[in-house]
Design a protein around this motif. Structure first.
Motif, mmCIF file in Angstrom:
data_model
loop_
_atom_site.group_PDB
_atom_site.id
_atom_site.type_symbol
_atom_site.label_atom_id
_atom_site.label_comp_id
_atom_site.label_asym_id
_atom_site.label_seq_id
_atom_site.Cartn_x
_atom_site.Cartn_y
_atom_site.Cartn_z
ATOM 1 N N ASP A 14 47.202 37.176 36.164
ATOM 2 C CA ASP A 14 45.956 37.935 36.051
ATOM 3 C C ASP A 14 44.963 37.309 35.073
ATOM 4 O O ASP A 14 43.982 37.915 34.707
ATOM 5 C CB ASP A 14 46.241 39.407 35.693
ATOM 6 N N LEU A 22 41.521 32.442 43.013
ATOM 7 C CA LEU A 22 41.102 33.355 44.095
ATOM 8 C C LEU A 22 39.714 32.977 44.599
ATOM 9 O O LEU A 22 39.449 32.997 45.800
ATOM 10 C CB LEU A 22 41.098 34.805 43.593
ATOM 11 N N ALA A 27 39.975 33.535 48.592
ATOM 12 C CA ALA A 27 40.755 34.763 48.788
ATOM 13 C C ALA A 27 40.001 35.994 48.299
ATOM 14 O O ALA A 27 40.133 37.087 48.854
ATOM 15 C CB ALA A 27 42.101 34.639 48.070
ATOM 16 N N ALA A 28 39.221 35.829 47.225
ATOM 17 C CA ALA A 28 38.404 36.934 46.708
ATOM 18 C C ALA A 28 37.213 36.317 45.989
ATOM 19 O O ALA A 28 37.389 35.541 45.057
ATOM 20 C CB ALA A 28 39.215 37.799 45.754
ATOM 21 N N ALA A 33 36.140 42.464 45.101
ATOM 22 C CA ALA A 33 37.296 41.912 45.806
ATOM 23 C C ALA A 33 38.351 41.423 44.810
ATOM 24 O O ALA A 33 39.553 41.585 45.028
ATOM 25 C CB ALA A 33 36.858 40.769 46.720
ATOM 26 N N ILE A 34 37.882 40.848 43.697
ATOM 27 C CA ILE A 34 38.836 40.342 42.689
ATOM 28 C C ILE A 34 39.591 41.511 42.060
ATOM 29 O O ILE A 34 40.811 41.453 41.870
ATOM 30 C CB ILE A 34 38.095 39.517 41.610
ATOM 31 N N GLN A 36 40.202 44.363 43.444
ATOM 32 C CA GLN A 36 41.145 44.863 44.460
ATOM 33 C C GLN A 36 42.365 43.958 44.569
ATOM 34 O O GLN A 36 43.504 44.418 44.616
ATOM 35 C CB GLN A 36 40.451 44.935 45.829
ATOM 36 N N GLU A 37 42.113 42.659 44.603
ATOM 37 C CA GLU A 37 43.186 41.685 44.819
ATOM 38 C C GLU A 37 44.164 41.655 43.636
ATOM 39 O O GLU A 37 45.374 41.511 43.829
ATOM 40 C CB GLU A 37 42.553 40.293 45.024
ATOM 41 N N THR A 38 43.630 41.786 42.418
ATOM 42 C CA THR A 38 44.494 41.643 41.235
ATOM 43 C C THR A 38 44.977 42.985 40.688
ATOM 44 O O THR A 38 45.953 43.020 39.944
ATOM 45 C CB THR A 38 43.714 40.954 40.089
#
Ligand SMILES: [Zn+2]
Length: 404
Positions: A14, A22, A27-28, A33-34, A36-38
């Motif tokens: 993280d 990412l 990916a983000a 989005a980041i 959400q992804e992490t």
């Protein structure tokens, strides 16, 4: 050196390095989005991004991305945060290039350097060419983030040295990294050329696939593999060196390495040229074979199809062993139309279990040129932007790039 905001100690998964990954991989690419992804809070994401902005590693892109229905400005790697030197030493010529962090070529040069001149002479000439190129492009040497070098030989990746028999006589055991470090005080990564072709193909075109097998069919024959998204080099760096593995059932011609019946002594470009000469056809090397195939010369086409079936034996074995998602065929002979591929496909589908080939794709390389240069570029970029290493640097108030 840009001042960098202090970063709370955290796990690589993280930290800012992971967030940069990412963004770089796509990916983000937005704050939402980041988060959400992490699973990180928005404020932590903002703090991590501030560290990346401060180190000039990222920037706002021109592109808007839909995020929760609202368009949001996407983030991207700042490709000019640093540059990468990429050198591809070939049997006949050496290409030297300066790349940005998107692994796009900013400038390159081709030199005819004789491998037989030995490492001291060659590495000095390469360094002189790189300096000249950097100067020509109006860059500072301090912008260089890393140096990648591909060699047509087996390489001990950790030690950065050529090992065992190769066409690079005089290079075995030579400390290439120490020589280059005198001029380039940056990470210096040295790998076998086929591993770099494999990495380039995966990162640029097949990054979402877990397992990729690459076969280079040129003067010699070599292979590389990506397993779980990473190049697999084996214990000493010799993984994938299938050109000198024995193939039974096709005769035992003398190989360049001293053994007999190696795959490349049956199906490599130099062997196909030899076979054409045996039929009284003028053919000196792999290039002549490829030229004849492109002209539709029936003997050369027949030879290449047969070579495909012989290589297919090795590729079928690799398919059973590795169960790759995709097999990419490259090299001078692999890019002369469908003849080689047809032979390989035929044997692979014949010899492998349906489960291994159900979703398997066997495709020609998508690179038109400069794949080795791209591979060395990705190798260096992956290294300098490695999430854990980057987190440590940023936490220490440093940047991977010495740019001001
Ligand atoms: Zn051999």
């Amino acid at each position: 050196m840009t001042s960098v905001l202090p970063v709370a100690p955290g796990h690589a998964e993280d930290g800012p390095g992971r967030i940069l990954e990412l963004i770089t991989t796509g990916a983000a690419r937005t704050r939402t989005a980041i988060a959400q992804e992490t699973g990180l809070s928005r404020s932590t994401v903002v703090q991590r991004l501030d560290a990346l902005f401060a180190a000039q590693l990222i920037r706002e892109s021109e592109e808007n991305v839909a995020s929760r229905g609202r368009p949001s400005r996407a983030l991207e790697l700042n490709p000019r945060a640093g540059v990468v030197i990429s050198v591809d030493i070939g049997e006949e010529r050496t290409r030297v290039a300066v790349l940005d962090l998107n692994v796009t070529i900013i400038g390159d040069r081709v030199e005819r350097l004789a491998l037989g001149d030995g490492p001291d002479v060659l590495l000095d000439r390469i360094t002189a060419t790189v300096r000249d190129l950097i100067d020509h492009l109006g860059l500072q040497e301090s912008a260089v983030a890393g140096f990648g070098l591909g060699l047509p030989a087996p390489v001990d990746y950790e030690a950065g040295r050529v090992m065992g028999w190769s066409i690079m006589s005089g290079w075995e055991g030579y400390d290439i990294r120490r020589h280059l470090r005198r001029s380039w005080p940056v990470p210096i990564l040295i790998d076998n050329d086929v591993n770099l072709l494999t990495l380039a193909e995966h990162r640029r075109f097949w990054a979402s696939q877990r397992h990729l097998f690459y076969l280079k069919a040129g003067t010699g024959v070599g292979s590389g593999m990506v397993i779980d998204y990473a190049v697999n080099r084996g214990a000493q760096g010799a993984a994938g060196d299938i050109g000198h593995a024995h193939i039974a059932g096709f005769g035992d011609p003398q190989c360049r390495c001293g053994n007999v019946g190696c795959l490349e002594s049956l199906a490599g470009g130099w062997a196909l040229a030899r076979d054409l000469r045996d039929q009284d056809l003028d053919s000196h090397d792999a290039r002549d074979v490829a030229d004849r195939v492109r002209r539709g010369d029936s003997e050369a086409v027949a030879g290449l199809r047969n070579a495909g079936r012989i290589m297919g034996e090795s590729v079928a074995f690799a398919t059973s062993l590795l169960n790759p998602d995709v097999i990419v065929i490259g090299g001078m002979l692999g890019t002369t139309g469908d003849h080689l591929l047809a032979g390989i496909r035929q044997v692979v589908y014949q010899r492998s279990l349906p489960l291994a080939t159900r979703q398997l794709r066997i495709v020609p390389t998508k690179f038109k040129s400069r794949a080795g240069i791209a591979g060395a570029g990705y190798l260096v970029r992956d290294h300098v932007l490695n999430p854990s290493a980057l987190d440590s640097l940023l936490a220490a108030g440093k940047s991977p790039f010495a740019m001001t």
